[in-house]
Design an enzyme around this catalytic site. Structure first.
Site, PDB file in Angstrom:
ATOM      1  N   ARG A  27       0.841  -1.180   0.000  1.00 54.75           N
ATOM      2  CA  ARG A  27       0.000   0.000   0.000  1.00 54.75           C
ATOM      3  C   ARG A  27       0.885   1.240   0.000  1.00 54.75           C
ATOM      4  O   ARG A  27       1.933   1.271   0.654  1.00 54.75           O
ATOM      5  CB  ARG A  27      -0.926   0.024   1.222  1.00 54.75           C
ATOM      6  N   HIS A  37      -1.280  -0.284  -9.943  1.00 49.85           N
ATOM      7  CA  HIS A  37      -1.730  -1.251  -8.936  1.00 49.85           C
ATOM      8  C   HIS A  37      -2.161  -2.556  -9.620  1.00 49.85           C
ATOM      9  O   HIS A  37      -3.228  -3.098  -9.335  1.00 49.85           O
ATOM     10  CB  HIS A  37      -2.870  -0.682  -8.093  1.00 49.85           C
TER      11      HIS A  37
END
Length: 356
Positions: A273, A321
């Site tokens: 993250r 991502h």
């Protein structure tokens, strides 16, 4: 038939995986699935119907607001088009549906991460939550390895020169160092971190695993250290890999102090993250060439704003991502849901349970 028609009025009842006679004699369990997940799971659900005294009623999303379910599977296709910060309509709608479910007992998520407000709300209501931890470990680890190999071998320069039509072998003082003998520190020793450790160890790196539990040494790690030792470990780390969940303890863990403790020329890979790494400090360290490069799959804000300096840095690989994407994921995640469903029906402990 009247009962089945009532279900159709309440929502789209994809299938009642039981005979009408069995439905009257056995307990009813109501599942919320997408059409895609229902199709993948149908053979396994039929086996469960045959082996357990249960009437599995499957409602496919999107469904009417009046449908009540016991179990929901947040499958991978619902995440398509979404980021951590911005949900596509399908995902947002499914979250809103879950929040309206008074009888929901269990939610299975196709991801390993659970840092969603709706999931926190469900946990506070004592809804059981399980994840698909481990199902994307191989593609994520392979993405991390690909990033490290590209940065370490000078591949980005080759691509730039190819686009420019230049034949420009580097001079000897710019030749890349051997990876063998370098040190990789991996923060997070879950399935993803362990698979990254296996791949890097196969290339001859010295691997340090960082985790809270020091009593058990994961395979392929030469050392296991605690997060409180990260500043000391950083001084001898050539590749810092972030593969841990985002928690209050890990938020901002890789800060300016850690980044500048890394030796000049070290590299960073983040497949976790964005909020775990202090992004302004990372940009500074890359711009000043304190770091040789970074493979980044996660960012503080997603999508990464066009104004971010990271887009223009030649020593950075930006992934939207997408390190986890692979065609085999949804089959592995559906299989894990089916295994947990069998455990749920048996009243046994499910795999990858989240503690609220």
């Amino acid at each position: 038939m009247a009962r089945e028609r009532r279900h159709h009025r309440a929502g789209r009842l994809a299938a009642v995986v039981a005979s009408p006679i069995m439905a009257r004699e056995t307990a009813v369990t109501r599942l919320a699935l997408t059409e895609r997940a229902a199709a993948l799971l149908r053979p396994r659900l039929e086996l469960l119907r045959q082996s357990r005294a249960v009437d599995l009623q499957i409602f496919t999303y999107p469904m009417d607001a009046h449908v009540d379910v016991d179990i929901a599977f947040l499958s991978r296709e619902l995440f398509v088009g979404s980021t951590v910060d911005h949900f596509a309509p399908a995902l947002d709608g499914f979250f809103r549906f879950l929040e309206r479910q008074p009888d929901l007992k269990w939610l299975h998520i196709s991801s390993a991460g659970i840092d969603f407000e709706t999931v926190e709300t469900l946990l506070s209501r004592n809804v059981r939550v399980t994840t698909s931890s481990g199902t994307t470990a191989e593609p994520i680890a392979q993405s991390a390895l690909a990033g490290i190999l590209c940065l370490s071998r000078g591949t980005l320069r080759w691509i730039q020169h190819q686009q420019q039509g230049r034949w420009a072998p580097p001079p000897m003082d710019q030749w890349p160092r051997d990876l063998r003998g370098q040190t990789a520190t991996i923060i997070g020793m879950g399935p993803i971190g362990r698979e990254i450790a296996r791949l890097l160890k196969a290339l001859g790196l010295h691997v340090i695993g960082v985790r809270r539990n020091l009593s058990d040494r994961p395979p392929h790690c030469d050392e296991v250290r605690g997060p409180d030792e990260l500043a000391e470990i950083a001084r001898r780390t050539d590749w810092l890999v972030v593969a841990c969940p985002l928690t209050e303890e890990t938020r901002g863990l890789v800060d300016r102090r850690i980044l500048y403790a890394l030796p000049r020329g070290a590299g960073v890979a983040n497949v976790a993250r964005g909020a775990i790494v202090e992004e302004p400090a990372l940009i500074d360290a890359l711009s000043e060439n304190h770091l040789s490069g970074a493979f980044l799959d996660a960012f503080t804000e997603e999508p990464l704003p066009k104004s971010s300096p990271l887009w223009g840095l030649e020593n950075v690989i930006v992934s939207p991502h997408s390190s986890a994407i692979s065609t085999g994921n949804e089959h592995r995640q559906a299989e894990q849901f089916a295994e947990n469903l069998a455990l749920f029906l048996d009243g046994a402990t499910m795999k990858n349970g989240v503690i609220g």
